[in-house]
Scaffold this motif. Structure first.
Motif, mmCIF file in Angstrom:
data_model
loop_
_atom_site.group_PDB
_atom_site.id
_atom_site.type_symbol
_atom_site.label_atom_id
_atom_site.label_comp_id
_atom_site.label_asym_id
_atom_site.label_seq_id
_atom_site.Cartn_x
_atom_site.Cartn_y
_atom_site.Cartn_z
ATOM 1 N N UNK A 10 9.428 -27.018 -38.759
ATOM 2 C CA UNK A 10 8.661 -25.787 -38.647
ATOM 3 C C UNK A 10 8.227 -25.624 -37.193
ATOM 4 N N UNK A 11 8.434 -24.428 -36.666
ATOM 5 C CA UNK A 11 8.032 -24.099 -35.295
ATOM 6 C C UNK A 11 6.854 -23.131 -35.392
ATOM 7 N N UNK A 12 5.791 -23.398 -34.628
ATOM 8 C CA UNK A 12 4.562 -22.605 -34.715
ATOM 9 C C UNK A 12 4.289 -21.839 -33.425
ATOM 10 N N UNK A 13 3.865 -20.593 -33.576
ATOM 11 C CA UNK A 13 3.307 -19.839 -32.456
ATOM 12 C C UNK A 13 1.981 -19.242 -32.926
ATOM 13 N N UNK A 14 1.300 -18.534 -32.047
ATOM 14 C CA UNK A 14 0.032 -17.908 -32.437
ATOM 15 C C UNK A 14 0.225 -16.822 -33.489
ATOM 16 N N UNK A 15 1.440 -16.219 -33.519
ATOM 17 C CA UNK A 15 1.627 -15.070 -34.400
ATOM 18 C C UNK A 15 2.591 -15.310 -35.568
ATOM 19 N N UNK A 16 3.220 -16.488 -35.614
ATOM 20 C CA UNK A 16 4.161 -16.732 -36.714
ATOM 21 C C UNK A 16 4.541 -18.208 -36.814
ATOM 22 N N UNK A 17 5.094 -18.555 -37.977
ATOM 23 C CA UNK A 17 5.753 -19.847 -38.213
ATOM 24 C C UNK A 17 7.229 -19.548 -38.411
ATOM 25 N N UNK A 18 8.095 -20.435 -37.935
ATOM 26 C CA UNK A 18 9.548 -20.224 -38.033
ATOM 27 C C UNK A 18 10.239 -21.462 -38.580
ATOM 28 N N UNK A 20 14.661 -22.550 -39.962
ATOM 29 C CA UNK A 20 16.043 -22.109 -40.191
ATOM 30 C C UNK A 20 16.418 -22.239 -41.654
ATOM 31 N N UNK A 21 17.169 -21.271 -42.157
ATOM 32 C CA UNK A 21 17.774 -21.337 -43.489
ATOM 33 C C UNK A 21 19.139 -20.673 -43.430
ATOM 34 N N UNK A 22 20.183 -21.461 -43.541
ATOM 35 C CA UNK A 22 21.556 -20.947 -43.646
ATOM 36 C C UNK A 22 21.913 -19.957 -42.530
ATOM 37 N N UNK A 23 21.614 -20.327 -41.286
ATOM 38 C CA UNK A 23 21.982 -19.480 -40.146
ATOM 39 C C UNK A 23 21.038 -18.316 -39.887
ATOM 40 N N UNK A 24 19.975 -18.217 -40.657
ATOM 41 C CA UNK A 24 18.986 -17.150 -40.491
ATOM 42 C C UNK A 24 17.669 -17.787 -40.062
ATOM 43 N N UNK A 25 17.039 -17.221 -39.036
ATOM 44 C CA UNK A 25 15.711 -17.660 -38.643
ATOM 45 C C UNK A 25 14.709 -16.960 -39.561
ATOM 46 N N UNK A 26 13.874 -17.740 -40.234
ATOM 47 C CA UNK A 26 12.889 -17.188 -41.157
ATOM 48 C C UNK A 26 11.519 -17.269 -40.489
ATOM 49 N N UNK A 27 10.751 -16.206 -40.636
ATOM 50 C CA UNK A 27 9.440 -16.134 -40.012
ATOM 51 C C UNK A 27 8.381 -15.774 -41.040
ATOM 52 N N UNK A 28 7.290 -16.501 -40.979
ATOM 53 C CA UNK A 28 6.114 -16.197 -41.775
ATOM 54 C C UNK A 28 5.072 -15.680 -40.789
ATOM 55 N N UNK A 62 2.728 -9.943 -42.526
ATOM 56 C CA UNK A 62 1.336 -10.010 -42.971
ATOM 57 C C UNK A 62 0.614 -8.808 -42.373
ATOM 58 N N UNK A 63 -0.533 -8.506 -42.914
ATOM 59 C CA UNK A 63 -1.339 -7.441 -42.329
ATOM 60 C C UNK A 63 -1.926 -7.948 -41.022
ATOM 61 N N UNK A 64 -1.774 -7.176 -39.968
ATOM 62 C CA UNK A 64 -2.397 -7.512 -38.691
ATOM 63 C C UNK A 64 -2.793 -6.212 -38.017
ATOM 64 N N UNK A 65 -3.763 -6.281 -37.093
ATOM 65 C CA UNK A 65 -4.209 -5.055 -36.430
ATOM 66 C C UNK A 65 -3.061 -4.380 -35.670
ATOM 67 N N UNK A 66 -3.150 -3.079 -35.541
ATOM 68 C CA UNK A 66 -2.135 -2.313 -34.818
ATOM 69 C C UNK A 66 -2.172 -2.719 -33.344
ATOM 70 N N UNK A 67 -1.019 -3.129 -32.782
ATOM 71 C CA UNK A 67 -1.002 -3.514 -31.362
ATOM 72 C C UNK A 67 -1.184 -2.287 -30.461
ATOM 73 N N UNK A 68 -1.653 -2.547 -29.248
ATOM 74 C CA UNK A 68 -1.812 -1.436 -28.307
ATOM 75 C C UNK A 68 -0.443 -0.999 -27.776
ATOM 76 N N UNK A 69 -0.446 0.083 -27.012
ATOM 77 C CA UNK A 69 0.806 0.684 -26.548
ATOM 78 C C UNK A 69 1.634 -0.300 -25.709
ATOM 79 N N UNK A 70 0.988 -1.052 -24.824
ATOM 80 C CA UNK A 70 1.708 -2.011 -23.971
ATOM 81 C C UNK A 70 2.380 -3.094 -24.818
ATOM 82 N N UNK A 71 1.685 -3.582 -25.835
ATOM 83 C CA UNK A 71 2.258 -4.615 -26.714
ATOM 84 C C UNK A 71 3.421 -4.057 -27.521
#
Length: 130
Positions: A10-18, A20-28, A62-71
């Motif tokens: 499992x690979x972790x970032x601030x905004x998701x977990x990742x 691999x499954x059968x050649x597809x990157x899966x993100x939570x 997941x539900x997350x706040x709407x990002x600003x225009x730059x993001x």
């Protein structure tokens, strides 16, 4: 709620977990507000995971706040660099809402499709596996 499999790296970032499954990157997806900084950091992690090759992504939103225009602009520019296609799995309406926010002016830069069921999402993504 989906959980990452216990038998995968499992690979972790601030905004998701990742993983691999059968050649597809899966993100939570996690719920913090997306910023240019956390999107940039997340993209760097994905490039590291994928060997800098665009890959198909199956994302559980997941539900997350709407990002600003730059993001939003940065996310739109970053998508085709890291992903070849994106299947979004969510409650009805959420992925459509996100697509409308991100791509209000022009169509998405990669093939994207919304699903309420991950089996159909995986089937659709198979055509994008290199």
């Amino acid at each position: 709620m989906i959980e990452p499999p216990a038998n995968r790296e499992i690979f972790e970032s601030d905004i998701a977990r990742y993983w691999w499954e059968d050649g597809i990157l899966v993100s939570l997806s996690k719920s913090p507000k997306r910023t240019v900084e956390n999107i940039r950091s997340n993209a760097a992690l994905i490039r590291q995971i994928t060997g800098n090759q665009p890959v198909p992504l199956l994302i559980y939103l997941s539900n997350s706040p709407v990002p600003d225009k730059a993001a939003r602009k940065f996310a739109t520019e970053t998508l085709p660099v890291i992903y070849s296609a994106m299947a979004m799995v969510s409650k009805p309406g959420l992925s459509k809402f996100i697509m409308n926010i991100l791509f209000a002016v022009k169509p998405p830069p990669i093939p994207m499709k919304s699903f309420s069921d991950d089996i159909a999402a995986r089937e659709w993504l198979k055509q994008y596996i290199q």
